[in-house]
Design a protein around this motif. Structure first.
Motif, mmCIF file in Angstrom:
data_model
loop_
_atom_site.group_PDB
_atom_site.id
_atom_site.type_symbol
_atom_site.label_atom_id
_atom_site.label_comp_id
_atom_site.label_asym_id
_atom_site.label_seq_id
_atom_site.Cartn_x
_atom_site.Cartn_y
_atom_site.Cartn_z
ATOM 1 N N LYS A 20 -32.535 30.353 16.818
ATOM 2 C CA LYS A 20 -33.104 29.711 18.015
ATOM 3 C C LYS A 20 -34.209 30.580 18.604
ATOM 4 O O LYS A 20 -35.279 30.098 18.962
ATOM 5 C CB LYS A 20 -32.001 29.453 19.036
ATOM 6 N N TRP A 21 -33.964 31.901 18.712
ATOM 7 C CA TRP A 21 -34.967 32.823 19.271
ATOM 8 C C TRP A 21 -36.248 32.774 18.441
ATOM 9 O O TRP A 21 -37.334 32.611 18.975
ATOM 10 C CB TRP A 21 -34.407 34.248 19.321
ATOM 11 N N TRP A 22 -36.111 32.890 17.119
ATOM 12 C CA TRP A 22 -37.291 32.899 16.247
ATOM 13 C C TRP A 22 -37.991 31.542 16.241
ATOM 14 O O TRP A 22 -39.208 31.470 16.110
ATOM 15 C CB TRP A 22 -36.911 33.346 14.837
ATOM 16 N N SER A 23 -37.251 30.440 16.405
ATOM 17 C CA SER A 23 -37.903 29.121 16.449
ATOM 18 C C SER A 23 -38.782 28.993 17.688
ATOM 19 O O SER A 23 -39.765 28.265 17.677
ATOM 20 C CB SER A 23 -36.870 27.990 16.412
ATOM 21 N N GLU A 24 -38.440 29.719 18.747
ATOM 22 C CA GLU A 24 -39.247 29.708 19.962
ATOM 23 C C GLU A 24 -40.407 30.694 19.890
ATOM 24 O O GLU A 24 -41.368 30.589 20.641
ATOM 25 C CB GLU A 24 -38.355 30.010 21.166
ATOM 26 N N ASP A 27 -44.510 29.191 16.001
ATOM 27 C CA ASP A 27 -44.852 27.788 16.234
ATOM 28 C C ASP A 27 -44.749 26.921 14.988
ATOM 29 O O ASP A 27 -44.787 25.708 15.073
ATOM 30 C CB ASP A 27 -46.249 27.661 16.853
ATOM 31 N N THR A 30 -39.078 25.431 12.493
ATOM 32 C CA THR A 30 -38.136 24.682 13.322
ATOM 33 C C THR A 30 -36.821 24.516 12.568
ATOM 34 O O THR A 30 -36.761 24.710 11.352
ATOM 35 C CB THR A 30 -38.679 23.278 13.652
ATOM 36 N N ARG A 90 -45.898 37.981 25.982
ATOM 37 C CA ARG A 90 -45.068 36.775 25.881
ATOM 38 C C ARG A 90 -43.748 37.089 25.183
ATOM 39 O O ARG A 90 -42.674 36.679 25.632
ATOM 40 C CB ARG A 90 -45.810 35.682 25.120
ATOM 41 N N HIS A 94 -39.831 37.187 26.435
ATOM 42 C CA HIS A 94 -38.891 36.320 25.717
ATOM 43 C C HIS A 94 -37.678 37.086 25.187
ATOM 44 O O HIS A 94 -36.791 36.513 24.573
ATOM 45 C CB HIS A 94 -39.628 35.613 24.577
#
Length: 127
Positions: A20-24, A27, A30, A90, A94
């Protein structure tokens, strides 16, 4: 004959949280909505994974041990829509941590770590 890279795997305690962290962060990766394999992509999963539109895979595999030393392999990220320094800020906001700052004006890079300590670099943007 040659080989093609099928995927990159990262060890993790919490595979789903890492995915989930890496998917955010990325870009172009997913969760794969077509992936219905039991045991994947949910809290407590042994394995979780992301896929890009080009079919590249980033997998997270559950391991019991903590990370001990510097990664022998790590991803390098190149920002697409902001400067290197803006991207570093960023990612720090995060949940990444700064491991080593090798930035020198417009040159160099920053080494960061994800929430489980896996290192990655942030390079300068290419226009």
């Amino acid at each position: 004959m040659a080989s093609r890279l099928a995927n990159v795997c990262l060890d993790a305690h919490d595979t789903f949280a890492q995915a989930k962290w890496w998917s955010e962060v990325l870009d172009d990766f997913t969760f794969d909505p077509a992936d219905t394999e039991p045991g994947w992509n949910h809290p407590g999963a042994e394995e979780s994974g992301l896929v890009s539109a080009e079919g590249r895979h980033l997998l997270f595999l559950k391991v019991p041990e903590d990370k001990q030393v510097k990664n022998r392999v790590h991803p390098c990220l190149r920002p697409t829509d902001r400067t290197r320094d803006e991207e570093v800020e960023r990612l720090l906001a995060h949940g990444a941590t700064l491991v080593h700052d090798l930035r020198d004006g417009e040159k160099g890079w920053a080494v960061l770590a994800d929430p489980e300590g896996n290192e990655f670099c942030v390079l300068t943007r290419r226009d």
